[in-house]
Design a protein around this motif. Structure first.
Motif, short mmCIF file in Angstrom:
data_model
loop_
_atom_site.label_atom_id
_atom_site.label_comp_id
_atom_site.label_asym_id
_atom_site.label_seq_id
_atom_site.Cartn_x
_atom_site.Cartn_y
_atom_site.Cartn_z
N GLY A 1 27.79 33.07 37.21
CA GLY A 1 28.41 33.54 38.42
C GLY A 1 29.41 34.64 38.16
N ALA A 2 30.00 35.16 39.23
CA ALA A 2 30.97 36.25 39.10
C ALA A 2 32.27 35.76 38.48
CB ALA A 2 31.25 36.84 40.49
N ALA A 3 32.95 36.66 37.73
CA ALA A 3 34.20 36.31 37.08
C ALA A 3 35.37 36.42 38.05
CB ALA A 3 34.44 37.21 35.87
N SER A 4 35.17 37.13 39.15
CA SER A 4 36.22 37.28 40.16
C SER A 4 35.60 37.44 41.53
CB SER A 4 37.12 38.49 39.85
OG SER A 4 36.38 39.69 39.92
N VAL A 5 36.39 37.09 42.56
CA VAL A 5 35.91 37.15 43.95
C VAL A 5 36.99 37.79 44.81
CG1 VAL A 5 35.14 35.84 45.95
CG2 VAL A 5 34.54 35.06 43.65
N SER A 6 36.63 38.81 45.58
CA SER A 6 37.56 39.45 46.49
C SER A 6 37.60 38.70 47.82
CB SER A 6 37.16 40.91 46.74
OG SER A 6 37.93 41.48 47.78
N LEU A 7 38.80 38.60 48.42
CA LEU A 7 38.95 37.95 49.72
C LEU A 7 39.00 38.97 50.85
CD1 LEU A 7 41.47 35.06 48.98
CD2 LEU A 7 38.98 35.09 48.80
N ARG A 8 38.61 40.19 50.55
CA ARG A 8 38.63 41.23 51.58
C ARG A 8 37.80 40.80 52.78
NH1 ARG A 8 40.30 46.15 52.34
NH2 ARG A 8 39.19 47.61 53.67
N ALA A 13 47.41 39.04 54.39
CA ALA A 13 47.67 39.26 52.97
C ALA A 13 46.43 38.98 52.13
CB ALA A 13 48.83 38.37 52.53
N TYR A 14 45.50 38.15 52.65
CA TYR A 14 44.31 37.81 51.89
C TYR A 14 43.42 39.02 51.65
CZ TYR A 14 45.58 33.04 53.20
OH TYR A 14 46.26 31.87 53.38
N ASP A 15 43.54 40.02 52.51
CA ASP A 15 42.61 41.15 52.46
C ASP A 15 42.72 41.93 51.15
OD1 ASP A 15 40.69 41.93 54.57
OD2 ASP A 15 41.46 43.93 54.12
N GLN A 16 43.87 41.85 50.47
CA GLN A 16 44.06 42.56 49.22
C GLN A 16 44.23 41.59 48.05
OE1 GLN A 16 46.75 46.02 49.46
NE2 GLN A 16 46.90 45.64 51.64
N THR A 17 43.66 40.40 48.21
CA THR A 17 43.77 39.37 47.19
C THR A 17 42.44 39.16 46.47
OG1 THR A 17 45.49 38.21 48.43
CG2 THR A 17 44.32 36.94 46.78
N THR A 18 42.52 38.94 45.17
CA THR A 18 41.33 38.66 44.37
C THR A 18 41.50 37.32 43.66
OG1 THR A 18 40.94 41.02 43.97
CG2 THR A 18 39.88 39.48 42.46
N ILE A 19 40.45 36.54 43.62
CA ILE A 19 40.46 35.28 42.89
C ILE A 19 39.82 35.52 41.53
CG2 ILE A 19 39.76 32.86 42.87
CD1 ILE A 19 41.66 33.60 45.13
N GLU A 20 40.59 35.34 40.46
CA GLU A 20 40.06 35.48 39.10
C GLU A 20 39.67 34.09 38.60
OE1 GLU A 20 42.66 37.59 36.52
OE2 GLU A 20 42.34 39.52 37.55
N LEU A 21 38.41 33.92 38.27
CA LEU A 21 37.89 32.62 37.87
C LEU A 21 37.91 32.42 36.35
CD1 LEU A 21 34.82 32.56 40.28
CD2 LEU A 21 37.06 31.49 40.64
N GLU A 22 37.94 33.53 35.60
CA GLU A 22 37.87 33.43 34.15
C GLU A 22 38.91 34.33 33.49
OE1 GLU A 22 33.95 34.58 33.10
OE2 GLU A 22 32.96 32.93 34.17
N LYS A 23 39.20 34.04 32.22
CA LYS A 23 40.05 34.88 31.35
C LYS A 23 41.44 35.11 31.92
CE LYS A 23 36.01 37.28 29.47
NZ LYS A 23 35.35 38.58 29.24
N THR A 24 42.04 34.09 32.52
CA THR A 24 43.42 34.17 32.98
C THR A 24 44.34 33.63 31.89
OG1 THR A 24 43.35 31.98 34.00
CG2 THR A 24 42.72 33.85 35.38
N LYS A 25 45.62 34.00 31.91
CA LYS A 25 46.55 33.55 30.89
C LYS A 25 46.76 32.04 30.93
CE LYS A 25 49.18 37.87 30.53
NZ LYS A 25 50.52 38.50 30.66
N SER A 26 46.68 31.47 32.13
CA SER A 26 46.89 30.03 32.25
C SER A 26 45.63 29.24 31.88
CB SER A 26 47.28 29.68 33.70
OG SER A 26 46.19 29.95 34.59
N GLY A 27 44.49 29.93 31.81
CA GLY A 27 43.25 29.25 31.53
C GLY A 27 42.63 28.61 32.76
N ARG A 28 43.30 28.75 33.90
CA ARG A 28 42.82 28.19 35.16
C ARG A 28 42.60 29.32 36.16
NH1 ARG A 28 47.24 25.09 33.70
NH2 ARG A 28 48.53 26.21 35.21
N PRO A 29 41.79 29.10 37.18
CA PRO A 29 41.60 30.14 38.21
C PRO A 29 42.94 30.53 38.85
CG PRO A 29 39.94 28.43 38.44
CD PRO A 29 40.95 27.91 37.45
N GLU A 30 43.10 31.81 39.16
CA GLU A 30 44.33 32.31 39.76
C GLU A 30 44.00 33.32 40.85
OE1 GLU A 30 46.55 34.06 36.61
OE2 GLU A 30 47.27 32.14 35.80
#
Length: 286
Positions: A1-8, A13-30
């Motif tokens: 699947g995709a590594a990130s998802v846009s909420l556009r 405020a969600y319109d400029q938000t991206t969900i990163e599912l992989e490779k984050t510093k915390s190791g969890r989705p952000e």
């Protein structure tokens, strides 16, 4: 699947938000805001028919979810699952409705004239709760939506939708179109509504409105602080009015704190008794 998802397309405020599912510093989705600020993201499985979700969050250099309550550190949030979606006029009233055909004709006429005059639409909400005649509302009593929400409303208007959904702070509003240049902003949860109008302006005027507001509305001294209810910074939400509670000095987005004001509750952060008449100069109409 995709590594990130846009909420556009979600509005606000969600319109400029991206969900990163992989490779984050915390190791969890952000989730990542346009400013680069990050926050935790959590996948929750819910039973069919669920209307509320209770979550525990803690502020550790940014808001994060926790599995259970941590005494003295975590805050409980109750999230209502609204489930409202933009409604297509034809599916709601039937494609042969005489009133529907009339509304379509009116909108097309307005939009065609705007195109001929080189104008674009901008949507504004009325700050006054009780209005007998919109023509008598002073110009300074009309407020702007942010650019993403304005685009969402205008697109729904152009494509003959009955309504559009926008998010402001923790609140979700349905913008229900009435006449070609008017609508109602409805909060179904708190059962509140306000008048909304569409104003035709040049593209230059529209751009100037958003540029000026972004630069000048964030409250002094709050540029890097955030509303403790919706967890968005005031700098990232310049179109949302901020309220500073006089007794304790804590600040919140006005839409976020309105429910507490209606109930005459204490400050959500420090539990101080608040004079809401003083804190909210123009309380919303129930």
């Amino acid at each position: 699947g995709a590594a990130s998802v846009s909420l556009r397309g979600f509005g606000g405020a969600y319109d400029q938000t991206t969900i990163e599912l992989e490779k984050t510093k915390s190791g969890r989705p952000e989730h990542v805001l346009a400013s680069g600020r990050r926050g935790g993201v959590r996948r929750v499985e819910l039973a069919k028919g669920t209307h509320y979700l209770q979550l525990h969050i803690v502020n550790e250099g940014g808001w994060r979810f926790c599995e259970e309550a941590i005494p003295g550190r975590s805050v409980e949030r109750k999230l209502e699952l609204l489930g409202f979606e933009p409604v297509d006029i034809s599916s709601e009233f039937g494609a042969q409705s005489p009133r529907l055909d009339f509304c379509r004709a009116e909108r097309k006429e307005v939009l065609q004239k705007n195109d001929e005059d080189g104008l674009v639409g901008i949507w504004e909400w009325c700050k006054l709760a009780r209005v007998a005649d919109l023509a008598e509302v002073p110009e300074d009593q009309w407020g702007y939506y942010d650019e993403a929400s304005t685009d969402c409303i205008e697109e729904a208007f152009k494509t003959e939708k009955l309504s559009a959904m926008v998010c402001v702070g923790i609140r979700t509003y349905e913008i229900i179109f009435d006449m070609p240049g008017k609508a109602r902003q409805v909060d179904h949860t708190l059962r509140k509504s306000r008048h909304v109008r569409r104003r035709a302006v040049t593209q230059e005027e529209r751009d100037a409105i958003f540029e000026t507001t972004v630069q000048g509305v964030a409250p002094a001294g709050l540029m890097h602080e955030e509303c403790a209810i919706c967890c968005s910074t005031f700098a990232e939400t310049p179109f949302v009015e901020a309220v500073r509670l006089p007794e304790c000095g804590h600040c919140f987005h006005r839409p976020c704190i309105q429910h507490s004001a209606d109930r005459r509750a204490c400050c959500p952060l420090c539990r101080a008794e608040i004079d809401w008449e003083k804190a909210v100069a123009q309380p919303e109409e129930a």
